[in-house]
Design a protein around this motif. Structure first.
Motif: not given
Length: 238
Positions: A42-48, A85-87, A66-68
């Motif tokens: 989740f932190e990487q999502q926020d940083i991106v 989060g990826m959304r 959105p690799v999942m």
């Protein structure tokens, strides 16, 4: 990737991401495109998302893969909450490149294993565009068992188009990365969305075909390197 491989090592560099961003900003570096794939937390999502806000311009392109998951399953390290989060990452993109599994996760819908109908694919494309991106390329699309390809959607023109190739037996790691990278290469070299998708489909399929015919260990990815000459010709770079 780590599919089928055990005993590997990795180093988490999440804490370095923000300092790197700040350093690049201090150097006034500008990007023609920003492309994200696998995000591990989740932190990487926020940083991106912060990176997008920091480096977006009127002229560059933000592409999110959105690799999942694949084949109807989340990758084992992820949860449904991660998909939500990826959304929020996809909301900030100009173009997203999900497969059908990731599309279902982004839309919080049950996975449909296909073969698909035109109505299903077109409805899925429009709902994905409603998340925020102007354009969507949906991979893993097929209406017949012997074909496989992609569907493209441009929200501004409401145009949907398809690109297919002959399906090759087997499951191959890394093809999503190969596809999205080739797609972005096409877009950055002045090709339309559908032309770029066709270039990406051809490059990915040729890489898979070489791997299938060579009968190499599928865990080590596809042979995209020997497909570069034809790829560069399609991009009109040689």
């Amino acid at each position: 990737h780590t599919g089928g491989i055990s005993g590997y090592t990795y180093r988490d560099l999440t804490d370095d991401m923000r300092p790197i961003m700040q350093h690049w900003k201090s150097l006034d570096i500008k990007f023609d495109a920003i492309y994200t794939g696998f995000l591990g937390s989740f932190e990487q999502q926020d940083i991106v998302k912060e990176f997008f806000d920091m480096f977006r311009t009127d002229d560059n392109l933000i592409l999110v893969d959105p690799v999942m998951g694949d084949n109807g399953e989340l990758y084992t390290i992820f949860t449904r909450e991660f998909a939500a989060g990826m959304r929020s990452v996809c909301e900030k993109a100009d173009i997203i490149v999900p497969n059908l599994t990731e599309a279902a996760l982004l839309l919080d819908e049950p996975f449909n294993g296909g073969p698909y109908t035109h109505a299903y694919i077109e409805n899925t494309l429009r709902k994905l565009a409603d998340l925020g991106p102007k354009r969507v390329v949906l991979t893993g699309v097929f209406f017949k068992e012997d074909e496989l390809g992609a569907a493209t959607y441009d929200r501004e023109t409401d145009m949907i188009e398809y690109v297919f190739t002959r399906k090759i037996p087997g499951y191959y790691h890394g093809t999503g990365d190969v596809f999205a990278s080739a797609l972005l290469s096409g877009l950055e070299n002045g090709f339309s969305l559908t032309e770029s998708a066709a270039i990406a489909v051809n490059f990915t399929a040729e890489s898979i075909r070489r791997t299938y015919e060579a009968k190499t260990d599928y865990r080590f990815g596809v042979n995209f390197e020997q497909s570069f000459p034809d790829f560069l010709k399609e991009l009109k770079l040689v």
